[in-house]
Design a protein around this motif. Sequence first.
Motif, PDB file in Angstrom:
ATOM      1  N   ARG A   7       0.872  -1.233   0.348  1.00 11.58           N
ATOM      2  CA  ARG A   7      -0.183   0.148  -0.095  1.00 11.58           C
ATOM      3  C   ARG A   7       0.949   0.805   0.038  1.00 11.58           C
ATOM      4  NH1 ARG A   7      -4.787  -0.406  -0.803  1.00 11.58           N
ATOM      5  NH2 ARG A   7      -7.041  -1.793  -0.088  1.00 11.58           N
ATOM      6  N   PHE A   8       0.161   2.088  -0.897  1.00  8.85           N
ATOM      7  CA  PHE A   8       1.063   3.463  -0.538  1.00  8.85           C
ATOM      8  C   PHE A   8       0.112   4.773  -0.081  1.00  8.85           C
ATOM      9  CE2 PHE A   8       3.644   6.366  -2.805  1.00  8.85           C
ATOM     10  CZ  PHE A   8       5.462   5.588  -3.861  1.00  8.85           C
ATOM     11  N   GLU A  11      -1.360  10.108   1.179  1.00  4.66           N
ATOM     12  CA  GLU A  11      -0.739  11.318   0.959  1.00  4.66           C
ATOM     13  C   GLU A  11       0.598  11.741  -0.132  1.00  4.66           C
ATOM     14  OE1 GLU A  11      -0.274   9.855   3.767  1.00  4.66           O
ATOM     15  OE2 GLU A  11      -2.256  10.880   4.726  1.00  4.66           O
ATOM     16  N   LYS A  12       1.459  10.461  -0.198  1.00  8.34           N
ATOM     17  CA  LYS A  12       2.567  10.296  -0.958  1.00  8.34           C
ATOM     18  C   LYS A  12       1.780  10.543  -2.292  1.00  8.34           C
ATOM     19  CE  LYS A  12       6.548  10.203  -0.263  1.00  8.34           C
ATOM     20  NZ  LYS A  12       7.467  11.373  -0.363  1.00  8.34           N
ATOM     21  N   LYS A  13       1.098   9.743  -2.217  1.00  9.94           N
ATOM     22  CA  LYS A  13      -0.433   9.367  -3.869  1.00  9.94           C
ATOM     23  C   LYS A  13      -0.333  10.368  -4.132  1.00  9.94           C
ATOM     24  CE  LYS A  13      -2.499   5.914  -3.858  1.00  9.94           C
ATOM     25  NZ  LYS A  13      -3.879   4.979  -4.184  1.00  9.94           N
ATOM     26  N   LYS A  35      10.272   6.454  -7.017  1.00 13.12           N
ATOM     27  CA  LYS A  35      10.756   5.187  -6.787  1.00 13.12           C
ATOM     28  C   LYS A  35       9.525   4.229  -7.549  1.00 13.12           C
ATOM     29  CE  LYS A  35      14.494   5.359  -6.744  1.00 13.12           C
ATOM     30  NZ  LYS A  35      15.590   6.702  -7.909  1.00 13.12           N
ATOM     31  N   VAL A  36       7.691   4.465  -8.520  1.00 14.06           N
ATOM     32  CA  VAL A  36       7.328   3.802  -8.588  1.00 14.06           C
ATOM     33  C   VAL A  36       7.242   3.838 -10.221  1.00 14.06           C
ATOM     34  CG1 VAL A  36       4.767   4.279  -8.324  1.00 14.06           C
ATOM     35  CG2 VAL A  36       6.003   5.327  -6.482  1.00 14.06           C
TER      36      VAL A  36
END
Length: 119
Positions: A7-8, A11-13, A35-36
């Motif tokens: 799971r990402f 907030e970062k997404k 790094k996605v």
Amino acid sequence: MRILHSRFPKEKKAEIISAYLTGDNSYEELSDYYKVGAATIRNWVCRYRKRKNVVSLQAESKPVEDMARKKKEAEKSPEVALLEAHIRELELQNLALNTLIDVAERNGIEIRKKSGAKQ
């Protein structure tokens, strides 16, 4: 065998989606930086656009960029990148609002405050 997906953080997404929609970054540049996978970012942006009914102001095709600029951007911290993306978003919003006011005033609707005292 089933592959487990990590799971990402939301907030970062959101930061990555915002950086794409408001910035000069391609899916590949964001993929390298965060790094996605580029396809994953593309899916996130697509789902976000469908959910929010958003139209990107970014051109689909970009000219070749200067390598020194890319290297400099890669050295930025995530906080600086987030702030710069937010600034770009606010600049675009300001441009859109000023354009809306200009169009309204061309059609005879006075919006901007006129200088001078009322008499």
